[in-house]
Motif scaffolding. Structure first.
Motif, PDB file in Angstrom:
ATOM      1  N   VAL A   1      12.433 -13.694  43.186  1.00 51.30           N
ATOM      2  CA  VAL A   1      11.717 -14.754  42.474  1.00 51.30           C
ATOM      3  C   VAL A   1      12.479 -15.103  41.200  1.00 51.30           C
ATOM      4  N   SER A   2      12.512 -16.373  40.870  1.00 52.74           N
ATOM      5  CA  SER A   2      13.184 -16.826  39.653  1.00 52.74           C
ATOM      6  C   SER A   2      12.398 -16.423  38.417  1.00 52.74           C
ATOM      7  N   GLU A   3      13.095 -15.871  37.419  1.00 51.30           N
ATOM      8  CA  GLU A   3      12.427 -15.527  36.165  1.00 51.30           C
ATOM      9  C   GLU A   3      12.025 -16.767  35.378  1.00 51.30           C
ATOM     10  N   ALA A   4      12.553 -17.931  35.772  1.00 57.73           N
ATOM     11  CA  ALA A   4      12.219 -19.177  35.077  1.00 57.73           C
ATOM     12  C   ALA A   4      10.910 -19.787  35.560  1.00 57.73           C
TER      13      ALA A   4
ATOM     14  N   ASP B   1      13.614 -22.686  26.340  1.00 57.56           N
ATOM     15  CA  ASP B   1      12.173 -22.814  26.579  1.00 57.56           C
ATOM     16  C   ASP B   1      11.491 -21.566  26.052  1.00 57.56           C
ATOM     17  N   ASN B   2      10.229 -21.701  25.656  1.00 51.95           N
ATOM     18  CA  ASN B   2       9.457 -20.561  25.149  1.00 51.95           C
ATOM     19  C   ASN B   2       9.467 -19.373  26.098  1.00 51.95           C
ATOM     20  N   ASP B   3       9.527 -19.633  27.403  1.00 55.28           N
ATOM     21  CA  ASP B   3       9.439 -18.558  28.382  1.00 55.28           C
ATOM     22  C   ASP B   3      10.596 -17.564  28.311  1.00 55.28           C
ATOM     23  N   VAL B   4      11.641 -17.874  27.545  1.00 56.12           N
ATOM     24  CA  VAL B   4      12.807 -16.989  27.518  1.00 56.12           C
ATOM     25  C   VAL B   4      12.443 -15.593  27.040  1.00 56.12           C
TER      26      VAL B   4
END
Length: 545
Positions: free
Chosen positions: A145-148, A452-455
């Motif tokens: 699964v992509s971490e993004a 992006d904040n998700d980093v």
């Protein structure tokens, strides 16, 4: 096929270095302009690009390693484009999109002229398969699964040019995720491959949607990329449309710093990645361009793996944080292209908040904290408690610039407060296993880039990179909030809460904001990077020599 020039380059490192030394002492070549300058583009030619390390996979969700991402960035198009200056999300393969109020449903309208390099149309069904793979993974094929992408549930093909994605919880980072190399669009047939079939040796079989295609590979040594004649779906905001200016790119893996620099300055290479800080002056002084692009994510940092008993006391971790002088690291080893960290996130990162006061270098405080925690200075200057020395281990991180030198300086700083830090080589036989064991590797040197904040979730969440090898449920809860808050302002607040918590718990020693540093010959024009500093060759052209 790789050109004769490329093959000569591989075996001519010493000669290139000698020629470069001579060239660097001469005047800047006349009649040339920097890589960023304009002018009428010249069509054609082959550009030689030297990469510091060999790529490991071209599966987009695992392309975060810069040698991987640099290739994926040029062989795939994405649904959207993130402007590297404004960070605005713009159309690319998607012409427009709508997002519902709680960011649990995204609908994209697609252009109808994009194709993969095997001629297959990039339609809604193909796009749906890409994101089903990246959002859910495929256990049978080993595709991760992509971490993004967070909270992905399913796709819905509305018609040939319309696709809707559904999420089990708010996914505010998904739009930006569609612009990243982790979401590079591959042909449906390519997505039927096993994970190992995306690795070195299979590169020519990866069918992408971008302006270049890989036509030849020598494993661990070279890749040859050729421009697609039919490519005509660049982001509409680009002034340049149609096929790439270059005919081809020869990517040559060149680990030795001196050979990369020497080859560039001697005219045997056109663009190189990983110009070390100590080489920047030589490159710019010879009239060549140094491009230092920000990565806008989690800073170059040392993670403190608190499940190791020696680090279980927050006072010990705080002592380590305050015992490291990041300013001295930058002043001694790096340049102004490496700003001192003021938080776990770069100041250019989404959701950044200033933590510098709480992270300040204060060795006197470090000694007080260690005294309070019961660690007494031993005969050799290293603190002891209950017969055990405060001795820790960290491995050099090959992807990070001058990691060995950085960690050795940190080791010297920590020794002044009575902490021993042993720096091990990354090529040690036990390295791969040891870095996953907090008892053997209590400190970990790393970074990650994403605009992006998700980093921050990518770096520290237990089901993502989990560089802390964490078992902290509260940290996971705070990170989940960042990835699940649809309101932009509230999302920034959630990100600040994570940074506050990481600082309070002293889980991380931030060092500097890490750039990717490239060198470009004066006759190279239009070389640029995407939002987190991966090379972008679509607009690049080479002046006639």
């Amino acid at each position: 096929m790789p050109t004769p020039r490329t093959r000569r380059l591989i075996v001519a490192g010493a000669a290139a270095l000698a020629a470069a030394t001579l060239l660097a002492s001469c005047a800047t070549p006349s009649g040339t302009t920097p890589a960023a300058a304009g002018g009428d583009p010249v069509e054609g030619g082959t550009l030689t690009y030297l990469e510091h390390q060999a790529h490991t996979t071209l599966y987009p969700p695992q392309a975060g390693f810069y040698p991987n991402g640099g290739i994926v960035n040029n062989i795939t198009a994405r649904l959207t484009w993130q402007d590297p200056e404004s960070l605005e999300i713009q159309p690319w393969v998607a012409t427009e999109w709508t997002v519902n109020a709680d960011a649990t449903e995204y609908t994209f309208e697609l252009r109808d002229d994009a194709t993969f390099s095997d001629g297959t149309v990039v339609d809604a069904a193909a796009v749906a398969k890409n994101f089903d793979t990246y959002g859910l993974g495929d256990a049978e094929l080993g595709l991760t699964v992509s971490e993004a992408i967070n909270n992905y549930a399913s796709s819905e093909v509305v018609d040939d040019d319309t696709v809707t994605f559904h999420f089990s919880a708010p996914a505010p980072g998904f739009l930006q995720a569609t612009s990243t190399i982790n979401s590079g669009l591959l042909s449906p047939e390519t997505l039927d491959r096993k994970l190992e079939d995306f690795g070195a040796g299979s590169s020519t079989e990866i069918i992408g949607s971008g302006p270049f295609v890989i036509t030849d590979e020598e494993i661990g040594t070279t890749l040859h990329l050729e421009a697609r004649e039919d490519y005509d779906w660049a982001p509409p905001s680009f002034e340049h449309q149609g096929r790439a200016h270059l005919d081809a790119i020869d990517l040559v893996v060149t680990p030795e710093d001196s050979v990369r620099i020497g080859s560039l300055l001697a005219g045997q290479a056109d663009v190189i990645r990983y110009v070390q800080a100590f080489d920047e002056a030589q490159v710019s002084g010879a009239g060549f361009e140094v491009v230092a692009a920000p990565t806008r994510g989690v800073n170059n940092s040392i993670g403190l793996r608190f499940t190791n008993p020696l680090l279980s006391d927050v006072r010990v971790r705080q002592a380590l944080v305050h015992g490291v002088d990041a300013q001295e690291v930058v002043d001694t080893i790096f340049t102004e292209n490496y700003p001192v960290a003021t938080s776990q996130l770069a100041s250019t990162a989404a959701g950044y908040t200033d933590e510098s006061k709480e992270l300040a270098f204060d060795p006197d405080l470090s000694e007080e904290l260690l005294d309070e925690a019961g660690w007494e200075v031993g005969a050799d200057g290293i603190r002891e408690k209950d017969g055990e020395r405060l001795s820790l281990t960290v491995y050099e991180a090959k992807p990070q610039p001058l990691s060995k030198q950085t960690l050795e300086l940190v080791s010297q700083q920590l020794a002044k407060i009575g902490v021993e830090l042993n720096v091990k080589a990354a090529d040690a036989g036990s390295y791969a296993a040891d870095i996953l064991d907090p008892l053997k590797t209590p400190l970990y040197h790393s970074m990650v880039g994403r605009a992006d904040n998700d980093v921050i979730k990518s770096q520290y969440f237990t089901k993502n990179r989990n560089t802390l090898l964490s078992n902290d449920a509260k940290l996971d809860e705070l990170l989940t909030a960042v990835a699940s808050e649809p309101d932009a302002a509230a999302r920034d607040e959630a990100s600040a809460a994570v940074q506050d918590y990481l600082t309070e718990q002293a889980y991380v020693i931030p060092l500097f904001e890490e750039p990717q540093v490239y060198g470009a010959a004066p006759y190279v024009h239009g070389f640029a990077t995407e939002a987190v500093a991966r090379p972008q060759f679509y607009d690049t052209w080479v002046e006639k020599q």
